[in-house]
Motif scaffolding. Structure first.
Motif, short mmCIF file in Angstrom:
data_model
loop_
_atom_site.label_atom_id
_atom_site.label_comp_id
_atom_site.label_asym_id
_atom_site.label_seq_id
_atom_site.Cartn_x
_atom_site.Cartn_y
_atom_site.Cartn_z
N VAL A 14 39.73 38.95 30.03
CA VAL A 14 40.78 39.90 30.44
C VAL A 14 42.03 39.55 29.63
N ALA A 15 43.03 40.41 29.71
CA ALA A 15 44.29 40.18 29.00
C ALA A 15 45.34 39.64 29.96
N PRO A 16 46.32 38.90 29.48
CA PRO A 16 47.36 38.35 30.36
C PRO A 16 48.10 39.43 31.14
N ALA A 17 48.28 40.61 30.54
CA ALA A 17 49.04 41.66 31.20
C ALA A 17 48.20 42.50 32.16
N ASP A 18 46.88 42.26 32.19
CA ASP A 18 46.04 43.00 33.14
C ASP A 18 46.44 42.64 34.56
N SER A 19 46.35 43.61 35.44
CA SER A 19 46.67 43.34 36.84
C SER A 19 45.61 42.42 37.44
N LEU A 20 45.99 41.75 38.51
CA LEU A 20 45.05 40.87 39.19
C LEU A 20 43.87 41.66 39.73
N ARG A 21 44.14 42.87 40.19
CA ARG A 21 43.03 43.71 40.69
C ARG A 21 42.05 44.04 39.57
N ALA A 22 42.58 44.35 38.39
CA ALA A 22 41.71 44.67 37.25
C ALA A 22 40.87 43.45 36.86
N ALA A 23 41.49 42.27 36.89
CA ALA A 23 40.75 41.05 36.56
C ALA A 23 39.65 40.80 37.58
N ALA A 24 39.98 40.98 38.86
CA ALA A 24 38.99 40.78 39.91
C ALA A 24 37.85 41.78 39.77
N VAL A 52 42.24 34.18 42.55
CA VAL A 52 42.37 35.44 43.28
C VAL A 52 42.56 35.17 44.77
N LEU A 53 41.79 34.22 45.30
CA LEU A 53 41.89 33.88 46.71
C LEU A 53 43.28 33.33 47.04
N ARG A 54 43.80 32.48 46.16
CA ARG A 54 45.13 31.92 46.38
C ARG A 54 46.20 33.01 46.34
N ALA A 55 46.04 33.97 45.44
CA ALA A 55 47.00 35.06 45.34
C ALA A 55 47.00 35.90 46.61
N VAL A 56 45.81 36.12 47.17
CA VAL A 56 45.72 36.87 48.42
C VAL A 56 46.39 36.09 49.54
N ALA A 57 46.17 34.77 49.59
CA ALA A 57 46.78 33.95 50.62
C ALA A 57 48.30 33.95 50.52
N GLU A 58 48.82 34.10 49.30
CA GLU A 58 50.27 34.12 49.10
C GLU A 58 50.84 35.53 49.19
N ALA A 59 49.98 36.49 49.57
CA ALA A 59 50.40 37.89 49.78
C ALA A 59 50.94 38.53 48.51
N LEU A 60 50.40 38.17 47.35
CA LEU A 60 50.81 38.81 46.10
C LEU A 60 50.15 40.18 45.99
N ASP A 61 50.88 41.14 45.47
CA ASP A 61 50.36 42.49 45.29
C ASP A 61 49.39 42.47 44.11
N PRO A 62 48.12 42.75 44.32
CA PRO A 62 47.14 42.66 43.23
C PRO A 62 47.36 43.69 42.13
N ASP A 63 48.08 44.78 42.46
CA ASP A 63 48.33 45.81 41.45
C ASP A 63 49.59 45.53 40.63
N ASP A 64 50.55 44.82 41.22
CA ASP A 64 51.79 44.51 40.52
C ASP A 64 51.80 43.12 39.91
#
Length: 221
Positions: A14-24, A52-64
């Motif tokens: 994936v690319a660094p600028a891809d959203s977390l949702r796109a990477a997942a 990805v799991l850690r990002a969800v636990a930290e309530a990060l927006d997967p699209d932003d």
């Protein structure tokens, strides 16, 4: 066995600028637990299911949230000529589950996971860099053991039912075929690949027999 023998034909990136949702989504579609992050073809990091799991636990927006914000930047790399046991030792020492494989020019060749290392002895190499992993009969459910026993009884003096055995024993593969495969799917495989799987199953028959017919003195607890 060398680490290069475990690599899939395609590197999931994936690319660094891809959203977390796109990477997942990329990881889910490829059925892998990690993806290398490439910036203009250069290794920038690795993102894993734990990230990805850690990002969800930290309530990060997967699209932003960009992948670059959650990826691991200090990537541990190894060469394709490493032995599997060396990679296992590296994972244990660093307490990580993925290693990025590169060549002498630091070009990314792929990723090996702890699961790849653990199942290395059960991997069957196929043509064009494809592979299949046979399941350990000890992991079978009671129903699967009974099915295996019926297949083995029917296989005495004949290997005509190997299609059924392959459907039961193949746990994963890189082929673009669903698992478990049906007879039509297996027979649609290249002849060389089917022959390689057939030989692998025939080599496993003694172990399969022992799995369904324990030695005297064994008792189910």
């Amino acid at each position: 066995m060398k680490i290069g023998d475990l690599l899939a034909s395609d590197t999931i990136s994936v690319a660094p600028a891809d959203s977390l949702r796109a990477a997942a989504r990329t990881m889910v579609e490829a059925r892998v637990g990690s993806a290398v992050v490439l910036a203009d073809g250069v290794l920038a990091g690795i993102v894993t299911e734990r990230d990805v799991l850690r990002a969800v636990a930290e309530a990060l927006d997967p699209d932003d949230t960009e992948t670059a914000a959650v990826m691991t930047r200090e990537v541990v790399t190894i060469g394709a000529d490493w032995e599997v046991y060396e990679a296992a030792a590296e994972m244990a020492a660093r307490r990580i589950r993925h290693l990025v494989v590169t060549d002498d020019t630091t070009r990314v060749l792929g990723v090996v996971s702890v699961r790849d290392v653990l199942l290395a002895g059960q991997r069957v190499p196929l043509g064009d860099g494809e592979w299949a992993v046979l399941r350990d009969p000890l992991t079978f459910s009671i129903r699967e053991r009974r099915k295996l026993q019926r297949y083995l009884l029917g296989a005495r003096g004949s290997t005509d039912n190997l299609v059924d055995l392959l459907g039961l024993l193949v746990g994963s593969w890189s082929l673009k075929l669903d698992l478990p495969p049906d007879a039509a799917a297996l027979h649609s495989m290249p002849t060389e690949d089917y022959a390689a799987l057939r030989e692998a199953v025939l080599a496993e028959l003694p172990e399969l027999q022992r799995a369904v017919h324990p030695s005297p003195g064994w008792r189910r607890r």
